[in-house]
Design a protein around this motif. Structure first.
Motif, short mmCIF file in Angstrom:
data_model
loop_
_atom_site.label_atom_id
_atom_site.label_comp_id
_atom_site.label_asym_id
_atom_site.label_seq_id
_atom_site.Cartn_x
_atom_site.Cartn_y
_atom_site.Cartn_z
N ASN A 284 12.91 -3.09 -47.85
CA ASN A 284 11.41 -3.07 -48.08
C ASN A 284 11.03 -4.61 -47.95
OD1 ASN A 284 9.18 -1.30 -48.69
ND2 ASN A 284 10.56 -0.60 -50.41
N ASP A 285 9.82 -4.92 -47.68
CA ASP A 285 9.21 -6.08 -47.65
C ASP A 285 8.80 -6.76 -49.13
OD1 ASP A 285 7.78 -8.60 -46.97
OD2 ASP A 285 6.79 -7.47 -45.01
N LEU A 286 9.02 -7.92 -49.48
CA LEU A 286 8.64 -8.74 -50.66
C LEU A 286 7.34 -9.19 -50.59
CD1 LEU A 286 12.21 -9.77 -52.01
CD2 LEU A 286 10.78 -7.85 -52.64
N LYS A 287 6.99 -9.51 -49.64
CA LYS A 287 5.56 -9.71 -49.43
C LYS A 287 4.30 -9.11 -50.07
CE LYS A 287 2.40 -11.37 -45.46
NZ LYS A 287 2.28 -11.27 -43.91
N ASP A 288 3.50 -9.50 -50.88
CA ASP A 288 2.64 -8.85 -51.59
C ASP A 288 1.50 -8.30 -50.82
OD1 ASP A 288 4.03 -9.22 -53.92
OD2 ASP A 288 3.04 -11.13 -54.44
N ASN A 289 0.97 -8.91 -49.95
CA ASN A 289 -0.28 -8.68 -49.07
C ASN A 289 -0.01 -8.86 -47.83
OD1 ASN A 289 -1.82 -8.50 -51.83
ND2 ASN A 289 -1.36 -10.58 -51.87
N TYR A 290 -1.01 -7.79 -47.08
CA TYR A 290 -1.10 -8.22 -45.66
C TYR A 290 -1.99 -9.29 -45.24
CZ TYR A 290 -2.70 -7.47 -40.81
OH TYR A 290 -3.05 -7.75 -39.61
N ASP A 291 -1.37 -10.28 -44.39
CA ASP A 291 -1.80 -11.21 -43.57
C ASP A 291 -1.41 -11.63 -42.31
OD1 ASP A 291 0.12 -13.03 -44.53
OD2 ASP A 291 -0.98 -13.55 -46.31
N VAL A 292 -1.57 -12.54 -41.67
CA VAL A 292 -0.92 -12.89 -40.39
C VAL A 292 0.14 -13.85 -40.42
CG1 VAL A 292 -3.10 -12.46 -38.87
CG2 VAL A 292 -2.66 -14.65 -39.92
N GLN A 293 0.45 -14.26 -41.67
CA GLN A 293 1.73 -15.08 -41.75
C GLN A 293 2.94 -13.80 -41.74
OE1 GLN A 293 3.17 -16.08 -45.80
NE2 GLN A 293 3.21 -18.21 -45.02
N THR A 294 3.89 -14.57 -41.13
CA THR A 294 5.04 -13.57 -40.81
C THR A 294 5.78 -13.19 -42.23
OG1 THR A 294 6.39 -15.41 -40.59
CG2 THR A 294 5.35 -14.21 -38.53
N SER A 295 6.41 -12.22 -42.42
CA SER A 295 7.18 -12.01 -43.76
C SER A 295 8.35 -12.77 -43.74
CB SER A 295 7.53 -10.52 -43.83
OG SER A 295 8.33 -10.35 -45.18
N HIS A 296 8.65 -13.65 -44.68
CA HIS A 296 10.10 -14.28 -44.91
C HIS A 296 10.99 -13.72 -45.80
CE1 HIS A 296 7.79 -15.97 -48.15
NE2 HIS A 296 8.85 -16.62 -48.45
N HIS A 297 10.71 -12.73 -46.55
CA HIS A 297 11.60 -12.39 -47.57
C HIS A 297 11.64 -10.52 -47.53
CE1 HIS A 297 8.39 -13.37 -50.90
NE2 HIS A 297 7.94 -12.77 -49.97
N SER A 298 12.49 -10.04 -47.18
CA SER A 298 12.63 -8.66 -47.64
C SER A 298 14.13 -8.12 -47.96
CB SER A 298 12.30 -8.14 -46.04
OG SER A 298 13.22 -8.36 -45.11
N TYR A 299 14.42 -7.00 -48.18
CA TYR A 299 15.80 -6.80 -48.67
C TYR A 299 16.03 -5.26 -48.36
CZ TYR A 299 13.26 -3.38 -52.12
OH TYR A 299 12.55 -2.34 -52.55
N ALA A 300 17.25 -4.88 -48.49
CA ALA A 300 17.87 -3.59 -48.17
C ALA A 300 18.94 -3.23 -49.14
CB ALA A 300 18.62 -3.44 -46.71
N LEU A 301 18.96 -2.07 -49.68
CA LEU A 301 19.97 -1.55 -50.41
C LEU A 301 20.97 -0.49 -49.81
CD1 LEU A 301 17.84 -0.65 -53.34
CD2 LEU A 301 19.19 -2.60 -53.26
N TYR A 302 22.06 -0.45 -49.73
CA TYR A 302 23.16 0.43 -49.31
C TYR A 302 23.99 1.22 -50.21
CZ TYR A 302 21.79 -3.31 -45.59
OH TYR A 302 21.13 -4.04 -44.93
N ASN A 303 24.20 2.29 -49.70
CA ASN A 303 25.13 3.15 -50.47
C ASN A 303 26.55 3.22 -49.87
OD1 ASN A 303 25.04 5.35 -52.60
ND2 ASN A 303 26.33 6.38 -51.06
N VAL A 304 27.36 2.67 -50.84
CA VAL A 304 29.01 2.72 -50.42
C VAL A 304 29.83 3.70 -51.24
CG1 VAL A 304 30.82 1.43 -50.13
CG2 VAL A 304 28.80 0.52 -49.35
N PHE A 305 30.30 4.72 -50.93
CA PHE A 305 31.28 5.44 -51.69
C PHE A 305 32.75 5.02 -51.71
CE2 PHE A 305 27.96 8.75 -50.80
CZ PHE A 305 27.67 9.21 -52.12
N THR A 306 33.55 5.05 -52.83
CA THR A 306 34.73 4.26 -52.91
C THR A 306 35.64 5.57 -53.50
OG1 THR A 306 34.44 3.46 -55.29
CG2 THR A 306 33.84 2.14 -53.35
#
Length: 535
Positions: A284-306
């Motif tokens: 997901n994107d951590l940018k709050d609103n839509y505008d023409v500034q590029t997004s500089h912060h986003s994230y991902a969560l990964y599932n790993v089984f052990t």
């Protein structure tokens, strides 16, 4: 034949008990989940033993007004103890559609399916017409496990078994395991207070299929582990009309997600059992609103089984993959900049969360870091995954000279793997279960080393020499704030584990169903015999 005075002894009594427990709608995150252990107190006091010994029933705070429930049958003949583990929360019922109001009424739901069989898959329809199954949310996963353990407690009480039984049933297993995390210190407290010698943790999770249409009934000598590596991608913002004046977080993140999903670098195999491949559970994107500034912060969560890897092992591999991904990202980015004759930005750092935190503290102070973390938690609700990423994001906001960067961390929940396959007692219990089921019912069960549905057994019998969990602690932004794992207490609960539960199908689906003869006749008899024979 039903014995005079027993409440939860015969097949009919157990079926009625299951229907009652399922009827106590205890869906995760609802009032029913809060109420369930209080209803259990009333239920257990139908037994004279708990009327006379109310202090043998205890609740342990699991947060949000939820409680883990424990009931102790104690004998003077032995200190040996079997801990019976289950959970009472269930997943949602939205998939039942127009039958949602019947999801917690097994009798009426099963009849509704008979009246409208087109709701069912061909396999479920075939089972319906055999009249060997009962349908409903929680029938399989796992109110029957609770009922079986209540049955054992009553047997012990009425027949004065020479072994202690500690029943533990918890909320929140389906979400973040808060119930079991609260129960662990409670089990330790009860054990010490009553001088119990815990010999076995017996879970009652049902048999889970290994693949679609799998008809095998499994018992388990361990439980698979799950950990949630997360990454914050922090780029450099710019106007969309000048895209190469910065670098987007999505461009950075795409390289790590490509290398993380379906990679075999975390793969583990034990005696033919192999962990599922990692996938991205959320991006997901951590940018709050839509505008023409590029997004500089986003994230991902990964599932790993052990199976055997610790948090430290996972972080080492995660960082290696991230460094490979960022090298590839940097190479491609430089080629793009070169083609457009634009100077490239600084290299893309790969940092663990604790390194960012330490950098912030050096630049500002420990007090300011603590204040910042608390503010993020107070302002951002209850989603611990989101809070995890927002804490790292806020630290980076004050340290933007580190950008562009990929920050690696762990998000809740974390379930360590556990395996007692080599334990002599567990091996004997497995063989005895197989033998009894085959001899008495001409019914075969199969042993698996790891329960593949994830279970609360993850929080007992933790390797006493393993300090790999420190990596989780150091790289979990919420550690000590809203999320902790009692690793040291877990290491003290060092008895072996086994999971023997009823046979059913389609957990977490509208067609969730329980095999009646298996649940109400076979399993009670087998569990009684195992405890009688070994304890």
């Amino acid at each position: 034949m039903e014995q005079q005075g027993y409440l939860w002894e015969s097949s009919k009594q157990l079926e009625d008990l299951l229907a009652e427990l399922v009827g106590w709608n205890s869906l995760s995150g609802t009032q029913g989940e809060i109420d369930f252990p209080h209803k259990l107190i009333v239920k257990f006091k139908e037994l004279d033993y708990f009327k006379s010994n109310p202090d043998r029933i205890k609740l342990f705070d699991a947060g949000k007004n939820r409680n883990a429930f424990t009931a102790l049958y104690k004998t003077d003949k032995s200190s040996d103890t079997v801990v019976l583990i289950s959970h009472f929360d269930t997943v949602g019922t939205e998939e039942y559609g127009q039958l949602q109001d019947l999801a917690f009424n097994p009798e009426k739901l099963t009849q509704a399916f008979r009246d409208n069989p087109d709701f069912l898959t061909p396999a479920a329809k075939a089972d319906l017409y055999t009249d060997q199954y009962i349908f409903g949310r929680g029938t399989m996963d796992m109110k029957m496990g609770v009922a079986l353990h209540m049955h054992l407690i009553e047997q012990a009480v009425r027949e004065e078994w020479p072994v202690n039984l500690l029943l533990v049933t918890v909320p929140d297993e389906e979400v973040s395991s808060r119930g079991m995390l609260a129960a662990v210190p409670g089990i330790l407290e009860i054990s010490k207070t009553n001088n119990l010698n815990i010999k076995l943790f017996l879970n009652g999770e049902p048999s889970f299929t290994q693949q679609p249409l799998d008809e095998n009934h499994y018992i388990y000598s361990g439980s698979i582990g799950k950990i949630l590596p997360a990454a914050l991608f922090y780029g450099v913002p710019t106007h969309a009309g000048e895209p190469l004046s910065g670098i987007t977080s999505h461009f950075i993140g795409s390289y790590l997600t490509k290398k993380m999903e379906y990679t075999d670098r975390f793969l583990e195999t034990y005696d033919g059992e192999t962990t599922p491949l990692p996938v991205c559970l959320q991006a997901n994107d951590l940018k709050d609103n839509y505008d023409v500034q590029t997004s500089h912060h986003s994230y991902a969560l990964y599932n790993v089984f052990t199976l055997s890897q610790t948090a430290k092992d996972v972080m080492i591999t995660f960082k290696e993959i991230a460094e490979d991904a960022m090298h590839e990202c940097r190479t491609d980015y430089e080629e793009i900049c070169k083609a457009h004759q634009i100077p490239a930005l600084n290299c893309i750092r790969v940092m663990e969360y604790h390194e960012v935190l330490e950098y912030f503290i050096d630049k500002y102070s420990k007090e300011e870091a603590d204040e910042l973390i608390r503010a993020v938690i107070e302002q951002n609700g209850t989603d611990e995954r989101k809070m995890t990423l927002l804490i790292a994001d806020k630290l980076m906001e004050y340290c933007q000279e580190l950008a562009p960067a990929t920050v690696l961390m762990f998000a809740p929940p974390y379930m360590p793997a556990v395996n007692s396959s080599d334990d002599e007692l567990v091996r004997k219990l497995i063989e005895a279960t197989k033998s009894e089921m085959h001899k008495k019912y001409n019914y075969d069960v199969t042993n698996k080393h790891y329960f593949n549905g994830i279970s609360d057994l993850s929080y007992v019998n933790y390797n006493p020499t393993d300090d790999g969990w420190q990596s989780f602690k150091n790289n979990a932004p919420l550690w000590g704030e809203t999320y902790t794992i009692p690793f040291e207490e877990m290491q003290q609960l060092s008895a072996p584990v086994i999971n023997i539960g009823p046979y059913g199908k389609d957990a977490h689906k509208m067609t969730e169903r329980l095999h009646k003869k298996n649940a109400f006749e076979m399993m009670p008899a087998v569990l009684r015999k195992l405890i009688a024979e070994f304890f």
